[in-house]
Design an enzyme around this catalytic site. Structure first.
Site, PDB file in Angstrom:
ATOM      1  N   ARG A  17       0.952  -1.878   0.083  1.00 32.51           N
ATOM      2  CA  ARG A  17      -0.066  -0.068   0.087  1.00 32.51           C
ATOM      3  C   ARG A  17       0.894   1.057  -0.537  1.00 32.51           C
ATOM      4  NH1 ARG A  17      -4.811  -0.249   5.116  1.00 32.51           N
ATOM      5  NH2 ARG A  17      -2.845  -2.104   5.372  1.00 32.51           N
ATOM      6  N   GLY A 140      -6.520  -8.327  16.611  1.00 31.14           N
ATOM      7  CA  GLY A 140      -6.902  -9.638  17.610  1.00 31.14           C
ATOM      8  C   GLY A 140      -7.107  -9.045  19.344  1.00 31.14           C
ATOM      9  N   GLU A 155      -8.330 -13.292  16.621  1.00 33.09           N
ATOM     10  CA  GLU A 155      -8.116 -13.479  15.551  1.00 33.09           C
ATOM     11  C   GLU A 155      -9.323 -12.343  15.151  1.00 33.09           C
ATOM     12  OE1 GLU A 155      -5.276 -11.106  13.757  1.00 33.09           O
ATOM     13  OE2 GLU A 155      -4.858 -11.928  16.315  1.00 33.09           O
ATOM     14  N   LYS A 334      29.841  23.942   2.969  1.00 29.87           N
ATOM     15  CA  LYS A 334      29.495  23.095   3.152  1.00 29.87           C
ATOM     16  C   LYS A 334      30.361  22.288   3.407  1.00 29.87           C
ATOM     17  CE  LYS A 334      30.472  20.685   0.030  1.00 29.87           C
ATOM     18  NZ  LYS A 334      31.474  20.008  -1.400  1.00 29.87           N
TER      19      LYS A 334
HETATM   20  C1  UD1 Z   1      -1.236  -8.561  13.934  1.00 27.59           C
HETATM   21  C2  UD1 Z   1      -2.227  -8.750  15.172  1.00 27.59           C
HETATM   22  C3  UD1 Z   1      -3.092  -8.972  15.567  1.00 27.59           C
HETATM   23  C4  UD1 Z   1      -2.937  -6.821  15.595  1.00 27.59           C
HETATM   24  C5  UD1 Z   1      -3.238  -6.662  14.891  1.00 27.59           C
HETATM   25  C6  UD1 Z   1      -1.779  -5.320  15.822  1.00 27.59           C
HETATM   26  C7  UD1 Z   1      -1.420 -11.841  14.667  1.00 27.59           C
HETATM   27  C8  UD1 Z   1      -1.679 -13.073  14.410  1.00 27.59           C
HETATM   28  N1  UD1 Z   1      -2.550 -10.939  15.019  1.00 27.59           N
HETATM   29  O1  UD1 Z   1      -2.321  -8.713  13.057  1.00 27.59           O
HETATM   30  O2  UD1 Z   1      -3.436  -9.656  16.750  1.00 27.59           O
HETATM   31  O3  UD1 Z   1      -4.210  -7.101  16.764  1.00 27.59           O
HETATM   32  O4  UD1 Z   1      -1.643  -7.051  14.031  1.00 27.59           O
HETATM   33  O5  UD1 Z   1      -1.253  -3.965  14.675  1.00 27.59           O
HETATM   34  O6  UD1 Z   1      -0.301 -11.278  14.766  1.00 27.59           O
HETATM   35  N2  UD1 Z   1       4.608 -10.257   9.033  1.00 27.59           N
HETATM   36  C9  UD1 Z   1       6.022 -10.516   9.196  1.00 27.59           C
HETATM   37  N3  UD1 Z   1       5.395 -12.491   7.941  1.00 27.59           N
HETATM   38  C10 UD1 Z   1       4.390 -12.896   7.719  1.00 27.59           C
HETATM   39  C11 UD1 Z   1       3.482 -12.093   8.732  1.00 27.59           C
HETATM   40  C12 UD1 Z   1       3.505 -11.018   9.291  1.00 27.59           C
HETATM   41  O7  UD1 Z   1       6.762 -10.669   8.845  1.00 27.59           O
HETATM   42  O8  UD1 Z   1       4.672 -13.973   7.117  1.00 27.59           O
HETATM   43  C13 UD1 Z   1       4.347  -9.177   9.826  1.00 27.59           C
HETATM   44  C14 UD1 Z   1       3.930  -7.917   8.539  1.00 27.59           C
HETATM   45  O9  UD1 Z   1       5.000  -7.172   7.868  1.00 27.59           O
HETATM   46  C15 UD1 Z   1       3.483  -7.260   9.637  1.00 27.59           C
HETATM   47  C16 UD1 Z   1       3.664  -7.904  10.887  1.00 27.59           C
HETATM   48  O10 UD1 Z   1       4.195  -9.073  10.714  1.00 27.59           O
HETATM   49  O11 UD1 Z   1       4.652  -5.349  10.085  1.00 27.59           O
HETATM   50  C17 UD1 Z   1       2.656  -8.002  11.239  1.00 27.59           C
HETATM   51  O12 UD1 Z   1       1.603  -8.547  10.274  1.00 27.59           O
HETATM   52  P1  UD1 Z   1       0.038  -8.129  10.113  1.00 27.59           P
HETATM   53  O13 UD1 Z   1      -0.476  -8.545   8.620  1.00 27.59           O
HETATM   54  O14 UD1 Z   1      -0.442  -6.752   9.464  1.00 27.59           O
HETATM   55  O15 UD1 Z   1      -0.870  -9.074  10.887  1.00 27.59           O
HETATM   56  P2  UD1 Z   1      -2.467  -8.335  11.493  1.00 27.59           P
HETATM   57  O16 UD1 Z   1      -3.455  -9.071  10.403  1.00 27.59           O
HETATM   58  O17 UD1 Z   1      -3.365  -6.792  11.082  1.00 27.59           O
END
Ligand code: UD1
Ligand code: MG
Length: 447
Positions: A17, A140, A155, A334
């Site tokens: 995004r 979550g 979640e 500079k």
């Molecule tokens: C996650 C939490 C949720 C919380 C929310 C807060 C989980 C399952 N859920 O949800 O409880 O309320 O964040 O913002 O943890 N990432 C990786 N690899 C992956 C997946 C994610 O590096 O395979 C990183 C993403 O880049 C991000 C973070 O982990 O920085 C969170 O991932 P995201 O997909 O945003 O989780 P949410 O569904 O928002």
């Protein structure tokens, strides 16, 4: 908190995004990549080890987080899977392991320390930082029992109707008991709506193993995660607010705080006055009793005690302004040193140079430092006086106390205390102008 602390920073997401060629967490707030803020917070907490989980093909990200070790998560199979990418780094750790998201740069060290302390207090398996947003959709939900213990994180996609009403939400920050962490995470499966390995399921796993978990509340303002350029701007505004407050708390006057922009590493001394519309890029250190007048731009430079900068001054990387020196309007400096009390007050470019103590550089002076191929040095001695509109063609050396006549182009070396000038011979023709006008009126008929 007293036990050892390690930190895992999740930075594997590309952040589609953002519509950027660069991984999301490399985008800057307050002059520093988001991931850098998170790593700094870990350092503030005296983390013994900070590990970063990156996505495939992110060499620039690996470079900016160095020397901290990185682990690649090749497929994005969920937050638990992401943390386990760092399994080799987690082995043998003791105490606490804090999991942080690199796209959430606003958590303070104080808040995280509070979370770690809460985990340690009853030797909980997991401590989670929760917040209460107006609209909990997408987060979550933190399920707690009547004693305030955390029993589950559900979640959004998995919530039943009752759970969906809970407004206590997971901020994403979790602290684990290091010794049990790998076993706990490896017990998590992906039998859920998204088919992902949810880090949040660690709470349920711990419960099954007879361990306890706890939730700690944090102000929503700290929890902002950046997914878009708009949210990047919101994070920037919050951080700028903090930096302005901190600068004032440390004894600087900001005449119009909202118009002054800081970098995370800006250092201001006592009794500094910053007028409106001043921008501090990265790497600026300002001494005591300095006045920075309106519309000045500073980056990677040092300003000594009592110096007077601007209005409309530009201090570029490597500018070193001595005590009591003055840099006036439309002056660019500079990679140059202005020694104590030197003055460059108007419309000048001083680059790759030394300006000796109390030297005076006249309006419009230019150090011609670049010949299209090489940068060359200009050395101006203490107490020298450079007349207005002079060009100093580097390499060039002006001795102590020498005077350069206005409008000169100087190459080579000028002896101390000498006068030097280059100037076309002046001619004067008496009455010429009046005769010229008379002739032109006859010719054109104009009055
Ligand atoms: C996650 C939490 C949720 C919380 C929310 C807060 C989980 C399952 N859920 O949800 O409880 O309320 O964040 O913002 O943890 N990432 C990786 N690899 C992956 C997946 C994610 O590096 O395979 C990183 C993403 O880049 C991000 C973070 O982990 O920085 C969170 O991932 P995201 O997909 O945003 O989780 P949410 O569904 O928002
Ligand atoms: Mg998210």
């Amino acid at each position: 908190m007293s036990l050892e602390l390690s930190v895992v920073v999740l930075a594997a997401g590309m952040g589609t995004r953002m519509k950027s060629a660069m991984p999301k967490v490399m985008h800057k707030v307050a002059g520093k990549p988001m991931v850098g803020h998170v790593i700094d917070t870990a350092a503030h907490l005296k983390a013994a080890k900070t590990m970063v989980v990156v996505g495939p093909d992110m060499p620039d990200l690996i470079k900016i987080v160095a020397p901290h070790p990185t682990f690649e998560q090749t497929d994005r199979l969920g937050t638990a899977h992401a943390v386990l990418a760092a399994k080799d780094g987690l082995k043998g750790l003791t105490g606490n392991v804090l999991v942080l998201y690199a796209d959430s740069p606003l958590f303070t060290a104080e808040t995280l320390a509070r979370l770690v302390a809460a985990r340690e207090e009853n030797d909980h398996a997991v401590a989670v930082l929760g917040f209460r947003p107006e609209d909990p959709t997408g987060y979550g939900r933190l399920v707690t029992d009547q004693n305030g213990n955390l029993t589950a994180i559900v979640e959004d996609k998995e919530c039943n109707d009752a759970q969906r009403q809970i407004n206590f939400c997971n901020s994403g920050v979790m602290c684990f008991k290091a010794e049990d962490m790998i076993t706990t995470l490896e017990a998590i499966d992906n039998a859920n709506a998204k088919g992902e390995y949810y880090l949040t399921d660690a709470v349920e796993v711990a419960q099954k193993n007879g361990q306890s978990c706890v939730a700690v509340e944090v102000d929503e303002a700290e929890t902002l995660g950046v997914n878009s350029r708009t949210q990047l701007a919101v994070a920037e505004a919050i951080l700028q607010g903090r930096l302005r407050e901190a600068a004032m708390a440390e004894g600087a006057t900001l005449v119009d705080p909202a118009s002054v922009f800081f970098s995370a590493d800006t250092r201001l001394g006592r009794d500094v006055i910053v007028e409106p519309n001043v921008v501090f890029g990265p790497g600026v250190t300002v001494g005591d009793n300095v006045v920075i007048k309106a519309f000045s731009h500073l980056e990677s430079c040092v300003v000594g005690n009592g110096a007077d900068i601007g209005p409309y001054a530009r201090l570029r990387p490597g500018a070193k302004i001595g005590a009591g020196a003055r840099v006036g309007n439309f002056v660019e400096i500079k990679k140059a040193v202005l020694e104590a009390g030197a003055k460059v007050n108007h419309l000048s470019y001083i680059g790759d140079a030394r300006v000796g103590a109390k030297a005076n550089i006249g309006a419009g002076t230019i150090t011609c430092n670049y010949d299209g191929f090489r940068k060359q040095h200009t050395d101006i001695g203490a107490g020298a006086f450079i007349g207005s509109n002079s060009s100093l063609v580097a390499p060039v050396e002006i001795g102590d106390g020498a005077i350069v006549g206005a409008g000169s182009t100087i190459t080579g070396k000028v002896e101390a205390d000498a006068l030097t000038l280059t100037r076309a011979e002046r001619i004067e023709k008496k009455g010429w102008a009046a005769k010229f006008r008379e002739k032109m009126r006859e010719l054109t008929g104009k009055k």
